[in-house]
Design a protein around this motif. Sequence first.
Motif, PDB file in Angstrom:
ATOM      1  N   GLU A  90       0.874  -1.171   0.000  1.00 41.58           N
ATOM      2  CA  GLU A  90       0.000   0.000   0.000  1.00 41.58           C
ATOM      3  C   GLU A  90       0.916   1.227   0.000  1.00 41.58           C
ATOM      4  OE1 GLU A  90      -3.092  -0.204   2.954  1.00 41.58           O
ATOM      5  OE2 GLU A  90      -3.889  -2.027   2.023  1.00 41.58           O
ATOM      6  N   VAL A  92       1.444   5.018   0.399  1.00 40.48           N
ATOM      7  CA  VAL A  92       0.800   6.195   0.990  1.00 40.48           C
ATOM      8  C   VAL A  92       1.628   7.423   0.656  1.00 40.48           C
ATOM      9  CG1 VAL A  92       0.186   7.334   3.179  1.00 40.48           C
ATOM     10  CG2 VAL A  92      -0.372   4.924   2.828  1.00 40.48           C
ATOM     11  N   ALA A  98      -0.768  13.926   9.301  1.00 38.40           N
ATOM     12  CA  ALA A  98      -2.059  13.512   9.881  1.00 38.40           C
ATOM     13  C   ALA A  98      -1.958  12.018  10.187  1.00 38.40           C
ATOM     14  CB  ALA A  98      -3.209  13.769   8.907  1.00 38.40           C
ATOM     15  N   GLY A  99      -2.958  11.512  10.901  1.00 41.32           N
ATOM     16  CA  GLY A  99      -3.105  10.067  11.093  1.00 41.32           C
ATOM     17  C   GLY A  99      -1.911   9.396  11.735  1.00 41.32           C
ATOM     18  N   SER A 100      -1.535   8.256  11.133  1.00 37.84           N
ATOM     19  CA  SER A 100      -0.474   7.445  11.754  1.00 37.84           C
ATOM     20  C   SER A 100       0.879   8.167  11.745  1.00 37.84           C
ATOM     21  CB  SER A 100      -0.362   6.082  11.068  1.00 37.84           C
ATOM     22  OG  SER A 100       0.144   6.209   9.763  1.00 37.84           O
ATOM     23  N   LEU A 101       1.076   9.069  10.788  1.00 36.78           N
ATOM     24  CA  LEU A 101       2.355   9.803  10.786  1.00 36.78           C
ATOM     25  C   LEU A 101       2.485  10.623  12.077  1.00 36.78           C
ATOM     26  CD1 LEU A 101       4.961  10.599   9.256  1.00 36.78           C
ATOM     27  CD2 LEU A 101       3.690  12.548   8.323  1.00 36.78           C
ATOM     28  N   ARG A 103       0.828  10.033  14.945  1.00 37.77           N
ATOM     29  CA  ARG A 103       0.897   9.107  16.092  1.00 37.77           C
ATOM     30  C   ARG A 103       2.293   8.519  16.253  1.00 37.77           C
ATOM     31  NH1 ARG A 103      -3.922   7.248  14.048  1.00 37.77           N
ATOM     32  NH2 ARG A 103      -3.000   5.325  13.264  1.00 37.77           N
ATOM     33  N   TYR A 121       3.477   0.342   2.916  1.00 35.81           N
ATOM     34  CA  TYR A 121       2.930  -0.527   3.962  1.00 35.81           C
ATOM     35  C   TYR A 121       2.674  -1.894   3.350  1.00 35.81           C
ATOM     36  CZ  TYR A 121       2.225   3.755   6.647  1.00 35.81           C
ATOM     37  OH  TYR A 121       2.425   4.934   7.326  1.00 35.81           O
ATOM     38  N   ASP A 129      -1.128  -4.502   8.234  1.00 40.82           N
ATOM     39  CA  ASP A 129      -0.522  -3.551   7.275  1.00 40.82           C
ATOM     40  C   ASP A 129       0.663  -2.764   7.862  1.00 40.82           C
ATOM     41  OD1 ASP A 129      -2.583  -4.359   5.614  1.00 40.82           O
ATOM     42  OD2 ASP A 129      -3.688  -2.474   5.701  1.00 40.82           O
ATOM     43  N   ASP A 175      -3.435  13.443   2.432  1.00 40.49           N
ATOM     44  CA  ASP A 175      -2.690  12.208   2.146  1.00 40.49           C
ATOM     45  C   ASP A 175      -3.623  11.231   1.446  1.00 40.49           C
ATOM     46  OD1 ASP A 175      -4.229  10.955   4.163  1.00 40.49           O
ATOM     47  OD2 ASP A 175      -2.734  11.401   5.685  1.00 40.49           O
ATOM     48  N   PHE A 176      -3.074  10.173   0.905  1.00 39.16           N
ATOM     49  CA  PHE A 176      -3.899   9.150   0.252  1.00 39.16           C
ATOM     50  C   PHE A 176      -3.097   7.874   0.074  1.00 39.16           C
ATOM     51  CE2 PHE A 176      -1.941   9.548  -3.996  1.00 39.16           C
ATOM     52  CZ  PHE A 176      -1.377  10.809  -3.905  1.00 39.16           C
ATOM     53  N   LYS A 177      -3.846   6.807  -0.216  1.00 38.14           N
ATOM     54  CA  LYS A 177      -3.250   5.477  -0.381  1.00 38.14           C
ATOM     55  C   LYS A 177      -3.496   4.973  -1.799  1.00 38.14           C
ATOM     56  CE  LYS A 177      -5.483   1.868   0.340  1.00 38.14           C
ATOM     57  NZ  LYS A 177      -6.152   0.829  -0.479  1.00 38.14           N
ATOM     58  N   ARG A 200      -7.265  11.518   2.686  1.00 44.02           N
ATOM     59  CA  ARG A 200      -7.701  12.547   3.642  1.00 44.02           C
ATOM     60  C   ARG A 200      -7.913  13.824   2.845  1.00 44.02           C
ATOM     61  NH1 ARG A 200      -4.296  10.008   7.504  1.00 44.02           N
ATOM     62  NH2 ARG A 200      -5.651   9.072   9.084  1.00 44.02           N
ATOM     63  N   ARG A 220     -14.192   7.115  11.067  1.00 45.21           N
ATOM     64  CA  ARG A 220     -13.225   6.599  12.048  1.00 45.21           C
ATOM     65  C   ARG A 220     -13.381   7.287  13.403  1.00 45.21           C
ATOM     66  NH1 ARG A 220      -9.486   7.616   7.658  1.00 45.21           N
ATOM     67  NH2 ARG A 220      -8.993   5.675   6.563  1.00 45.21           N
TER      68      ARG A 220
HETATM   69  P1  TMP Z   1      -2.739   6.581   7.991  1.00 46.66           P
HETATM   70  O1  TMP Z   1      -2.418   7.963   8.423  1.00 46.66           O
HETATM   71  O2  TMP Z   1      -3.758   5.899   8.883  1.00 46.66           O
HETATM   72  O3  TMP Z   1      -1.499   5.738   7.815  1.00 46.66           O
HETATM   73  O4  TMP Z   1      -3.436   6.665   6.567  1.00 46.66           O
HETATM   74  C1  TMP Z   1      -2.800   7.312   5.494  1.00 46.66           C
HETATM   75  C2  TMP Z   1      -3.740   7.373   4.297  1.00 46.66           C
HETATM   76  O5  TMP Z   1      -4.017   6.085   3.789  1.00 46.66           O
HETATM   77  C3  TMP Z   1      -5.104   7.992   4.610  1.00 46.66           C
HETATM   78  O6  TMP Z   1      -5.466   8.841   3.536  1.00 46.66           O
HETATM   79  C4  TMP Z   1      -6.049   6.843   4.686  1.00 46.66           C
HETATM   80  C5  TMP Z   1      -5.423   5.813   3.780  1.00 46.66           C
HETATM   81  N1  TMP Z   1      -5.603   4.450   4.280  1.00 46.66           N
HETATM   82  C6  TMP Z   1      -6.257   3.522   3.483  1.00 46.66           C
HETATM   83  O7  TMP Z   1      -6.705   3.827   2.381  1.00 46.66           O
HETATM   84  N2  TMP Z   1      -6.376   2.246   3.965  1.00 46.66           N
HETATM   85  C7  TMP Z   1      -5.891   1.861   5.172  1.00 46.66           C
HETATM   86  O8  TMP Z   1      -6.049   0.688   5.539  1.00 46.66           O
HETATM   87  C8  TMP Z   1      -5.221   2.855   5.987  1.00 46.66           C
HETATM   88  C9  TMP Z   1      -4.673   2.479   7.325  1.00 46.66           C
HETATM   89  C10 TMP Z   1      -5.096   4.112   5.486  1.00 46.66           C
END
Ligand code: TMP
Length: 243
Positions: A90, A92, A98-101, A103, A121, A129, A175-177, A200, A220
């Motif tokens: 995956e 990203v 934002a998000g996991s970055l 955290r 990921y 993941d 951000d995006f995946k 996001r 979420r």
């Molecule tokens: P994260 O900040 O949770 O790592 O997510 C980063 C970006 O990836 C956010 O735009 C959401 C997307 N994402 C997915 O599309 N699928 C996933 O399983 C996760 C964890 C994040």
Amino acid sequence: MSQTEKLYEGKAKILYSTADSSILLTVYKDDATAFNAQKRGQIKGKGEINCQITAALFKWLESKDIPTHYIDCPQPNQMRVKAVTIVPIEVVVRNIAAGSLCRQTGLEEGQILSTPLVEYYFKSDELGDPLLTRDRIFLLDLVTPQRLAEIEDIARKINQNLQSFFDKCKITLVDFKLEFGIDAQQNLLLADEISPDTCRLWDQDQSDPKSRVMDKDRFRKDLGEVESAYQEVQQRVLAQLET
Ligand code: TMP
């Protein structure tokens, strides 16, 4: 297009084979999950909205010389796609923290990154993941170094295009995946989806950190008004493509 055998059911989509082995049918669901499916729910109309947003963006990216697996949509929540082998990574791309970055690094939410960050990921629900390093990618033989370089280049190019596109929609692409697939001729194609489930997106008309959220973070974080946020993204994206 008749669907034949169900090949795979994921959290947000179901994949069917078709009479033509080079074409698959993806059916987008209203089901929503978060935190590796520990949180489950439904977002009414999401299947159609995400399918239509993905179709519109993939078609537009094709016009920018970015090859995708998209063929057409026989129904509003159904997409015919070229059959590919999905790369189990995956990808990203982040423009803003934002998000996991946040955290995992302590960076403050909303901090603009001086250069877009591309992260990888491991696509494994079983393992949750986890974040990969380049060495782990090669250790696990997920892709060759040449293919990874190609993936990074195209991910950055997609980011540049999408950032300016969403900007015109008055939406900030935080951000995006992305997911990629490889076809029978060994071409790398953008696959999966680009939607409020996988990006996001912050509304530039709103300054409040909760009100500005137009993506799956509404689900979420239980922010409410999830359906209307998804609808608003669809409306702005389609309106922008008509101009
Ligand atoms: P994260 O900040 O949770 O790592 O997510 C980063 C970006 O990836 C956010 O735009 C959401 C997307 N994402 C997915 O599309 N699928 C996933 O399983 C996760 C964890 C994040």
